[in-house]
Design an enzyme around this catalytic site. Sequence first.
Site, PDB file in Angstrom:
ATOM      1  N   GLU A 251      30.092 -61.037  -8.653  1.00 52.54           N
ATOM      2  CA  GLU A 251      29.435 -59.810  -9.131  1.00 52.54           C
ATOM      3  C   GLU A 251      29.251 -59.993 -10.622  1.00 52.54           C
ATOM      4  O   GLU A 251      30.226 -60.043 -11.364  1.00 52.54           O
ATOM      5  CB  GLU A 251      30.306 -58.596  -8.787  1.00 52.54           C
ATOM      6  N   GLU A 463      31.140 -56.199  -1.938  1.00 53.48           N
ATOM      7  CA  GLU A 463      32.492 -55.656  -1.989  1.00 53.48           C
ATOM      8  C   GLU A 463      32.390 -54.221  -1.507  1.00 53.48           C
ATOM      9  O   GLU A 463      31.320 -53.678  -1.341  1.00 53.48           O
ATOM     10  CB  GLU A 463      32.995 -55.660  -3.430  1.00 53.48           C
TER      11      GLU A 463
END
Length: 485
Positions: A251, A463
């Site tokens: 990320e 996530e």
Amino acid sequence: MSLENLGIFIDGQVMADANLATIDVINPATARPIKRLIRGQAAEVDAAVQSARKTFETKAWRRMPTAQRGQILLKISEAIRANEEHLATLESTDVGKPIAQARNDVRTTARYFEYYGGMVDKVLGTTIPVRWGALDMTLREPYGVSAQIIPWNYPLSMGARGIAPALAAGNCVVAKPAEDASLSLVELARIAHAAGLPAGAFNVVTGYGQEAGAALVRHPLVSHVTFTGSVATGSAIMKMAAETIKPVSLELGGKSPNIVFADADLAAAAAQIARVIVLNSGQTCNTCSRLLVDKSIHDTLLEQVLTKFDQVRMGDPLGGADMGPVISAKQKKAIEGFLATAEQDGATMTRHGHPPEDSNLRDGFFVRPTVLNNVRPQHRVFREEIFGPVLAVSSFSDEAEAVTLANDSDYGLNAGIFTKDVERAIRLAHEIQAGQIYVNGFGTGGSVEVPFGGMKKSGFNREKGIEGFLNYTQTKSVTFHFKTE
Ligand code: ADP
């Protein structure tokens, strides 16, 4: 006055070896050291990984009845809630975020353990009809040791975002928090073990990225790597992981737009636009740092945004300020560098908010909320993530130009759309290249249930939510053959 050492957390215990080198922990509001971190090296990382692997191989965690594993995670969630003020104070002091925001982060942290604790015994495999004479079923198995490389902007809640599902799926964890903000994560490990987590299931090694972080990613007994941070470091981590074929989840931030059309509720849009870029001093990966506005309402909307910016009170994060400092002198300097190039490029800059008056905060790393107007796609501040309370404003003539501007970015983390036209909102939600689209509001209200992640250079894999749990499992197929005559 000598500073206390923050130990590292290995095999269920805090280790504070006085012979290890340390790193000063700086309070960003005062620029003064408040503690020392252990500067973990390959030896500490190896001890943590060995402990995690040993626990993974015993009955202590993965082979425990699933209901029991879930209950331990729920107990951790309760313990986090019981320690809300303590954890929030650590986070606020270490990161510089207002205490109210830190309390929210603690609640989100508790929710991750609660949400994934409840999921442990509910993620099912499948049976697959292959042919008469064979029966196939799938198992979802943990990887083993999950490495979590954590950034400094939301250490607790982003840490829990990966640690809770990794544990829920049966993995054991070694986390490496950022050298700029490690206090809360070591405390989280201590609280989690006191709540019943077996020794070795969750270890924390503090230190520098290039030392402890790289040693962790490279360690042969680490089976999966989760990283949140910059594109450059994410790319370096992918290369290291490639050497031993480890799956990675990345990320990597964003340069996300808020797109405001003329028919939008402008007061509501202005409030969201200003709030989100001030949140955590703009150091939030899914903040919306670009404002793309229909030129017919540019001046009206901007006036409302500026009014909000003017009201921001900067000050002591523990004392009720709206906005604290940025994380470090280095970060402040990087932001100021962006502002200088923006002016050279031809953007118009205005600075807002009330700087702190307290002389104790004189040297703190405060950056005023700043608006850069007339920003064009070729400007650096249109393209690069600043990670500070800086809003880059550009205008568009029609919907097609709005989409072009929104997608004219290497990043694709999220985007906000403000319009009352439902069809347009649906059309744009499809056309914009981003992992999250927010219509007429920001974010998901801190929810842990919704998958989160990026497209393009914002990274890959998701996530949060059920996808976040599945990310920490690998599918095994088992085929049974039976005689048919
Ligand atoms: P920043 O530059 O804002 O600190 P990074 O992406 O470099 O952002 O850092 C995010 C996390 O990655 C931190 O925990 C940091 O220590 C870690 N890190 C940095 N470099 C490396 C590396 N080469 N290997 C592993 N981890 C790293």
